[in-house]
Design an enzyme around this catalytic site. Structure first.
Site, PDB file in Angstrom:
ATOM      1  N   GLU A  46       0.852  -1.188   0.000  1.00 57.07           N
ATOM      2  CA  GLU A  46       0.000   0.000   0.000  1.00 57.07           C
ATOM      3  C   GLU A  46       0.891   1.243   0.000  1.00 57.07           C
ATOM      4  O   GLU A  46       1.971   1.246   0.595  1.00 57.07           O
ATOM      5  CB  GLU A  46      -0.855  -0.031   1.270  1.00 57.07           C
ATOM      6  CG  GLU A  46      -1.653   1.234   1.554  1.00 57.07           C
ATOM      7  CD  GLU A  46      -2.276   1.225   2.949  1.00 57.07           C
ATOM      8  OE1 GLU A  46      -3.354   1.811   3.112  1.00 57.07           O
ATOM      9  OE2 GLU A  46      -1.680   0.632   3.881  1.00 57.07           O
ATOM     10  N   LYS A 123      -9.536   1.472  -1.777  1.00 58.75           N
ATOM     11  CA  LYS A 123      -9.720   0.949  -0.420  1.00 58.75           C
ATOM     12  C   LYS A 123     -11.094   1.299   0.142  1.00 58.75           C
ATOM     13  O   LYS A 123     -11.485   2.464   0.190  1.00 58.75           O
ATOM     14  CB  LYS A 123      -8.610   1.501   0.472  1.00 58.75           C
ATOM     15  CG  LYS A 123      -8.557   0.934   1.886  1.00 58.75           C
ATOM     16  CD  LYS A 123      -7.330   1.481   2.586  1.00 58.75           C
ATOM     17  CE  LYS A 123      -7.152   0.970   3.993  1.00 58.75           C
ATOM     18  NZ  LYS A 123      -5.914   1.486   4.613  1.00 58.75           N
ATOM     19  N   CYS A 168      -4.724  -3.115   3.015  1.00 60.67           N
ATOM     20  CA  CYS A 168      -4.483  -2.900   4.439  1.00 60.67           C
ATOM     21  C   CYS A 168      -5.657  -3.303   5.321  1.00 60.67           C
ATOM     22  O   CYS A 168      -5.921  -4.473   5.521  1.00 60.67           O
ATOM     23  CB  CYS A 168      -4.063  -1.453   4.674  1.00 60.67           C
ATOM     24  SG  CYS A 168      -3.265  -1.201   6.291  1.00 60.67           S
TER      25      CYS A 168
END
Length: 310
Positions: A46, A123, A168
């Site tokens: 990320e 995300k 993440c």
């Protein structure tokens, strides 16, 4: 067998002063090493191009637009795409995306072996907070600088299989894997930057944080009979520590490779996509065993609501 030789390219710290060009040189060095080891696909973390800037607060959010990419590939990242095409290697990496209409996302892309972008993910599960919090040992302001992703959890047919992406905090949520699992995913690629210290529970040690990292990834892999490749950015960035612990997990939930350092480190493993078949046709045969008539709360409710008191 359908073998994909995967290179999990953990990256050590990126300091605030480091240029994109310097970071891309490090990424290319890892890619060259991956090529020498026969990799078909390289997976980076990320926000692979910059330091983890959401740890800092700016009253004017626009002050942080310099951390965002307005196009991909950009002038700075073009050499990375060119080297990937030269090596005939697919790649996945994360970056901060600023769209032409001014929207901000924490984004990851997937390329094919020619260096062409074939998939994009933004995300969904943003952790942290939007305003400065004096009760925290350090700030985690993703909710300030990013919007929740608007593309959903898609999968792509690449490398002879079905590939998905997440970023993440997404790895901690079972819905992430299940939505892709319901599309037959065979490999999930996840980059992360995770602080070594819990900002709201400083006594929680890094070993417990690594345990939760493994637990989340292994459960997602096993419960959806898929490979998961989770790759960290690690080490001390401008005084702030990120843990490593990147790992490759097989469809039985077993760790087959795990990073041992907090610097630039490469893990290469041959992943047989056919190994996903057993789980998908037995205990996790969704068509045979799922009972969706009982799952309504999952999409109708966000927060937990306990039953009425007696």
């Amino acid at each position: 067998m359908r073998i994909v030789n995967v290179a999990a390219a953990q990256m050590g710290p990126i300091q605030k002063a480091d240029s994109r060009e310097a970071v891309v040189k490090r990424m290319i060095a890892l890619m060259d090493e991956a090529k020498a080891k026969g990799a078909d696909l390289i997976v980076y973390p990320e926000l692979a191009l910059t330091t983890f800037f959401p740890r800092w607060y700016a009253e004017d959010r626009a002050e942080f637009d310099s951390w965002f990419e307005r196009e991909m590939p950009s002038a700075a990242t073009k050499p990375l795409f060119e080297r990937a095409a030269q090596h005939q290697m697919a790649m996945n990496f994360g970056y901060a995306e600023l769209t032409p209409d001014g929207r901000h996302f924490n984004t990851a892309i997937l390329t094919d072996k020619s260096g062409k972008i074939v998939g994009k993910y933004r995300k969904v599960h943003l952790p942290g907070h939007a305003e400065y919090d004096t009760n925290r040992s350090h700030q985690h302001l993703e909710k300030r600088y990013f919007e929740p992703g608007d593309l959903g959890f898609n999968v792509w047919r690449e490398l002879g299989g079905i590939i998905g992406m997440a970023i993440c905090n997404d790895r901690r949520w079972p819905e992430t894997y299940r939505v892709m699992g319901l599309q037959g995913v065979e490999m999930v690629l996840i980059g992360y930057n995770t602080p070594s210290v819990n900002a709201e529970r400083s006594e929680e040690g890094v070993e417990k944080r690594l345990f939760h990292n493994r637990l989340s990834v292994q459960a997602g892999a096993y419960q959806n009979a898929t490979w998961v490749v989770a790759v960290a950015k690690a080490g001390v960035e401008d005084g702030h520590a990120l843990f490593g612990g990147g790992l490759i997990v097989d469809p039985d939930g077993e760790i087959v490779a795990e990073a041992e350092t907090e610097g630039d480190e490469l893990l290469v493993h041959p992943c047989d996509l056919e190994a996903t078949t057993f789980g998908k046709t037995t205990i996790f045969n969704f068509a045979q065993h799922r009972r969706i008539e009982h799952y309504g709360l999952i999409t109708s409710r966000t927060g937990a609501v306990p039953p009425p008191e007696k």
